[in-house]
Write a protein that holds these residues in place. Sequence first.
Motif, PDB file in Angstrom:
ATOM      1  N   TYR A 161      30.634  52.260  58.844  1.00  0.00           N
ATOM      2  CA  TYR A 161      29.425  52.875  59.296  1.00  0.00           C
ATOM      3  C   TYR A 161      29.643  53.373  60.697  1.00  0.00           C
ATOM      4  O   TYR A 161      28.805  54.124  61.260  1.00  0.00           O
ATOM      5  N   THR A 162      30.472  52.921  61.375  1.00  0.00           N
ATOM      6  CA  THR A 162      30.533  52.995  62.889  1.00  0.00           C
ATOM      7  C   THR A 162      31.744  53.290  63.489  1.00  0.00           C
ATOM      8  O   THR A 162      31.604  53.904  64.644  1.00  0.00           O
ATOM      9  N   ASP A 163      33.089  53.079  62.968  1.00  0.00           N
ATOM     10  CA  ASP A 163      34.217  53.377  63.403  1.00  0.00           C
ATOM     11  C   ASP A 163      34.225  55.092  63.434  1.00  0.00           C
ATOM     12  O   ASP A 163      34.152  55.641  62.147  1.00  0.00           O
ATOM     13  N   PRO A 164      34.411  55.859  64.571  1.00  0.00           N
ATOM     14  CA  PRO A 164      34.429  57.332  64.543  1.00  0.00           C
ATOM     15  C   PRO A 164      35.443  57.817  63.676  1.00  0.00           C
ATOM     16  O   PRO A 164      35.356  58.787  62.968  1.00  0.00           O
ATOM     17  N   ARG A 165      36.586  57.125  63.510  1.00  0.00           N
ATOM     18  CA  ARG A 165      37.590  57.809  62.759  1.00  0.00           C
ATOM     19  C   ARG A 165      37.429  57.841  61.133  1.00  0.00           C
ATOM     20  O   ARG A 165      37.419  58.639  60.393  1.00  0.00           O
ATOM     21  N   ILE A 166      36.738  56.750  60.788  1.00  0.00           N
ATOM     22  CA  ILE A 166      36.242  56.604  59.503  1.00  0.00           C
ATOM     23  C   ILE A 166      34.999  57.676  59.132  1.00  0.00           C
ATOM     24  O   ILE A 166      35.041  58.061  58.215  1.00  0.00           O
ATOM     25  N   VAL A 167      34.210  57.534  59.991  1.00  0.00           N
ATOM     26  CA  VAL A 167      33.083  58.355  59.903  1.00  0.00           C
ATOM     27  C   VAL A 167      33.520  59.997  59.917  1.00  0.00           C
ATOM     28  O   VAL A 167      32.986  60.722  59.025  1.00  0.00           O
ATOM     29  N   ALA A 168      34.488  60.371  60.566  1.00  0.00           N
ATOM     30  CA  ALA A 168      34.993  61.606  60.510  1.00  0.00           C
ATOM     31  C   ALA A 168      35.710  61.764  59.218  1.00  0.00           C
ATOM     32  O   ALA A 168      35.724  62.980  58.759  1.00  0.00           O
ATOM     33  N   ALA A 169      36.495  60.701  58.992  1.00  0.00           N
ATOM     34  CA  ALA A 169      37.301  60.942  57.516  1.00  0.00           C
ATOM     35  C   ALA A 169      36.231  61.183  56.210  1.00  0.00           C
ATOM     36  O   ALA A 169      36.495  61.900  55.233  1.00  0.00           O
ATOM     37  N   PHE A 170      35.132  60.386  56.447  1.00  0.00           N
ATOM     38  CA  PHE A 170      34.289  60.397  55.204  1.00  0.00           C
ATOM     39  C   PHE A 170      33.517  61.863  55.301  1.00  0.00           C
ATOM     40  O   PHE A 170      33.412  62.485  54.258  1.00  0.00           O
ATOM     41  N   HIS A 171      33.107  62.170  56.405  1.00  0.00           N
ATOM     42  CA  HIS A 171      32.579  63.751  56.521  1.00  0.00           C
ATOM     43  C   HIS A 171      33.446  64.807  56.125  1.00  0.00           C
ATOM     44  O   HIS A 171      33.207  65.625  55.480  1.00  0.00           O
ATOM     45  N   ALA A 172      34.797  64.562  56.368  1.00  0.00           N
ATOM     46  CA  ALA A 172      35.854  65.524  55.780  1.00  0.00           C
ATOM     47  C   ALA A 172      35.605  65.561  54.418  1.00  0.00           C
ATOM     48  O   ALA A 172      35.933  66.801  53.717  1.00  0.00           O
ATOM     49  N   TYR A 173      35.737  64.194  53.867  1.00  0.00           N
ATOM     50  CA  TYR A 173      35.502  64.304  52.433  1.00  0.00           C
ATOM     51  C   TYR A 173      34.416  64.993  51.641  1.00  0.00           C
ATOM     52  O   TYR A 173      34.557  66.018  50.802  1.00  0.00           O
ATOM     53  N   VAL A 174      33.282  64.635  52.470  1.00  0.00           N
ATOM     54  CA  VAL A 174      31.872  65.294  52.008  1.00  0.00           C
ATOM     55  C   VAL A 174      32.125  66.818  52.237  1.00  0.00           C
ATOM     56  O   VAL A 174      31.582  67.562  51.146  1.00  0.00           O
ATOM     57  N   ALA A 175      32.701  67.307  53.202  1.00  0.00           N
ATOM     58  CA  ALA A 175      32.524  68.754  53.517  1.00  0.00           C
ATOM     59  C   ALA A 175      33.499  69.404  52.397  1.00  0.00           C
ATOM     60  O   ALA A 175      33.285  70.454  51.788  1.00  0.00           O
ATOM     61  N   HIS A 176      34.742  68.715  52.111  1.00  0.00           N
ATOM     62  CA  HIS A 176      35.684  69.446  51.014  1.00  0.00           C
ATOM     63  C   HIS A 176      35.081  69.428  49.808  1.00  0.00           C
ATOM     64  O   HIS A 176      35.223  70.284  49.010  1.00  0.00           O
ATOM     65  N   LEU A 177      34.066  68.403  49.612  1.00  0.00           N
ATOM     66  CA  LEU A 177      33.422  68.440  48.205  1.00  0.00           C
ATOM     67  C   LEU A 177      32.197  69.634  48.154  1.00  0.00           C
ATOM     68  O   LEU A 177      32.261  70.268  47.279  1.00  0.00           O
ATOM     69  N   LEU A 178      31.531  69.476  49.118  1.00  0.00           N
ATOM     70  CA  LEU A 178      30.401  70.422  49.092  1.00  0.00           C
ATOM     71  C   LEU A 178      30.534  71.889  49.438  1.00  0.00           C
ATOM     72  O   LEU A 178      29.930  72.713  48.817  1.00  0.00           O
ATOM     73  N   ASN A 179      31.686  72.107  50.152  1.00  0.00           N
ATOM     74  CA  ASN A 179      32.181  73.342  50.270  1.00  0.00           C
ATOM     75  C   ASN A 179      33.032  74.095  49.192  1.00  0.00           C
ATOM     76  O   ASN A 179      33.433  75.100  49.197  1.00  0.00           O
ATOM     77  N   HIS A 180      33.430  73.287  48.193  1.00  0.00           N
ATOM     78  CA  HIS A 180      34.044  73.804  47.148  1.00  0.00           C
ATOM     79  C   HIS A 180      33.364  75.058  46.296  1.00  0.00           C
ATOM     80  O   HIS A 180      31.914  74.403  45.816  1.00  0.00           O
ATOM     81  N   VAL A 181      33.888  76.029  45.861  1.00  0.00           N
ATOM     82  CA  VAL A 181      33.441  76.918  45.255  1.00  0.00           C
ATOM     83  C   VAL A 181      33.621  76.730  43.553  1.00  0.00           C
ATOM     84  O   VAL A 181      34.811  76.685  43.239  1.00  0.00           O
ATOM     85  N   ASN A 182      32.447  76.683  42.678  1.00  0.00           N
ATOM     86  CA  ASN A 182      32.791  76.281  41.288  1.00  0.00           C
ATOM     87  C   ASN A 182      33.073  77.576  40.428  1.00  0.00           C
ATOM     88  O   ASN A 182      32.381  78.618  40.575  1.00  0.00           O
ATOM     89  N   PRO A 183      34.226  77.795  39.920  1.00  0.00           N
ATOM     90  CA  PRO A 183      34.710  79.110  39.497  1.00  0.00           C
ATOM     91  C   PRO A 183      33.651  79.403  38.413  1.00  0.00           C
ATOM     92  O   PRO A 183      33.649  80.538  37.794  1.00  0.00           O
ATOM     93  N   TYR A 184      33.252  78.447  37.509  1.00  0.00           N
ATOM     94  CA  TYR A 184      32.252  78.566  36.454  1.00  0.00           C
ATOM     95  C   TYR A 184      30.950  79.337  37.066  1.00  0.00           C
ATOM     96  O   TYR A 184      30.405  80.027  36.113  1.00  0.00           O
ATOM     97  N   THR A 185      30.576  78.914  38.074  1.00  0.00           N
ATOM     98  CA  THR A 185      29.164  79.567  38.524  1.00  0.00           C
ATOM     99  C   THR A 185      29.282  80.289  39.941  1.00  0.00           C
ATOM    100  O   THR A 185      28.640  80.939  39.968  1.00  0.00           O
ATOM    101  N   GLY A 186      30.450  80.427  40.346  1.00  0.00           N
ATOM    102  CA  GLY A 186      30.620  81.298  41.815  1.00  0.00           C
ATOM    103  C   GLY A 186      29.787  80.815  42.719  1.00  0.00           C
ATOM    104  O   GLY A 186      29.792  81.091  43.684  1.00  0.00           O
ATOM    105  N   LEU A 187      29.335  79.372  42.823  1.00  0.00           N
ATOM    106  CA  LEU A 187      28.547  78.867  43.717  1.00  0.00           C
ATOM    107  C   LEU A 187      29.288  77.655  44.550  1.00  0.00           C
ATOM    108  O   LEU A 187      29.973  76.921  43.902  1.00  0.00           O
ATOM    109  N   ARG A 188      29.060  77.495  45.821  1.00  0.00           N
ATOM    110  CA  ARG A 188      29.445  76.477  46.263  1.00  0.00           C
ATOM    111  C   ARG A 188      28.583  75.265  45.788  1.00  0.00           C
ATOM    112  O   ARG A 188      27.611  75.266  45.354  1.00  0.00           O
ATOM    113  N   LEU A 189      29.258  74.087  45.612  1.00  0.00           N
ATOM    114  CA  LEU A 189      28.705  72.880  45.196  1.00  0.00           C
ATOM    115  C   LEU A 189      27.338  72.624  46.071  1.00  0.00           C
ATOM    116  O   LEU A 189      26.194  72.042  45.396  1.00  0.00           O
ATOM    117  N   GLY A 190      27.371  72.626  47.192  1.00  0.00           N
ATOM    118  CA  GLY A 190      26.361  72.548  48.096  1.00  0.00           C
ATOM    119  C   GLY A 190      25.072  73.529  48.244  1.00  0.00           C
ATOM    120  O   GLY A 190      24.125  73.438  48.737  1.00  0.00           O
TER     121      GLY A 190
END
Length: 356
Positions: A161-190
């Motif tokens: 919850y507090t280590d800046p490196r871990i927060v940044a790594a978790f945010h990078a994971y979340v961004a990779h997931l939510l910014n992914h475009v679903n080929p079935y729908t053509g939509l970003r997951l977010g």
Amino acid sequence: MTATPSTATAWVTRSGSQLQLAGKPWRFAGVNMYWLGLDENVTDAAGPTYPTHAAVDNGFSAARSLGAGLVRSISLGVSVGSPRSLEPTLGHFNDAAFASIDYAVADARRYGVRLMIPLTDEWHYYHGGKHTFTNWLGYPDAPGQNCVTDAGQRQREAEFYTDPRIVAAFHAYVAHLLNHVNPYTGLRLGSDPTIAIWETGNEVWDAPTAWTEQTAAYIKSLAPHALVADGSAATGKAISETAYAAPHVDLIDAHFYPTSVATMTSDARFTAAHGKAYMVGEFPLTTQTDSSWTTALATDRDVAGGLAWSLFPWLSATQPEQHDDGYTFHYPGANATERSAVTRLQAYAKQVAGTN
């Protein structure tokens, strides 16, 4: 059964303590299907496997037959630390894992079911969680321990919850997931209204409010129209200890093992008084012996909905997928206990639909 065009493309929104869909009140019954992204119950030499399209279709078909308006799935959002995960090792993504995620999201849309997706997990399950990130970044796990069983492990995982490196790594994971475009729908997951709710985590009961707000705000930056649930509530934790006041949090998600109508009612009143929506994200269905719990969920207008734990598919006409936690059920039921549970869940869904 499929969604109408108006509801399929509409976002679930919040007005104070109430949810709406296409401008009308929206309350739901639903189920958990945690296995949609990666399934621990069907394995091969490499470990948990991606569910087949047939299993996913069976699950969503069953969910609709049960009257589910919302399905919660942990492994669609928590997928770290193993070879078939979305992020097997720190900073290295396995985009092959999106195939099952994409199909499940598109299938939910096809069946007119909304999704709720947590983004990390308190516990040391096969799909990974917050301990995966702390373990990666200098706070190694104590073998066989978790935050409940070992104080040292709890202290190490608090760095999530507090280590800046871990927060940044978790945010990078979340961004990779939510910014992914679903080929079935053509939509970003977010940007897909099928995913009605992103949840900060599954039972991250020690999450500080500052972290919950930071995470909720980050999710909103990537999915501005979606709702965000605070995932810090867990069995035995009072709602007053969760991040109900965090500005970017829309819902409080409570879990009940065992169920308690009195506590649920009190929690719902408290949450509504603070202008947020309240839901029960997990409750055991097969251990209920009557309909008093689901009736209470259905008739309390301060409860947006409840999700039973947990629905599994049939792998063939005669082979229901098994899980060993004691709460598994299938549609229309693999035995008398399951058939009774299914009947109660369908009745609950009809009651909720009548209040919308």
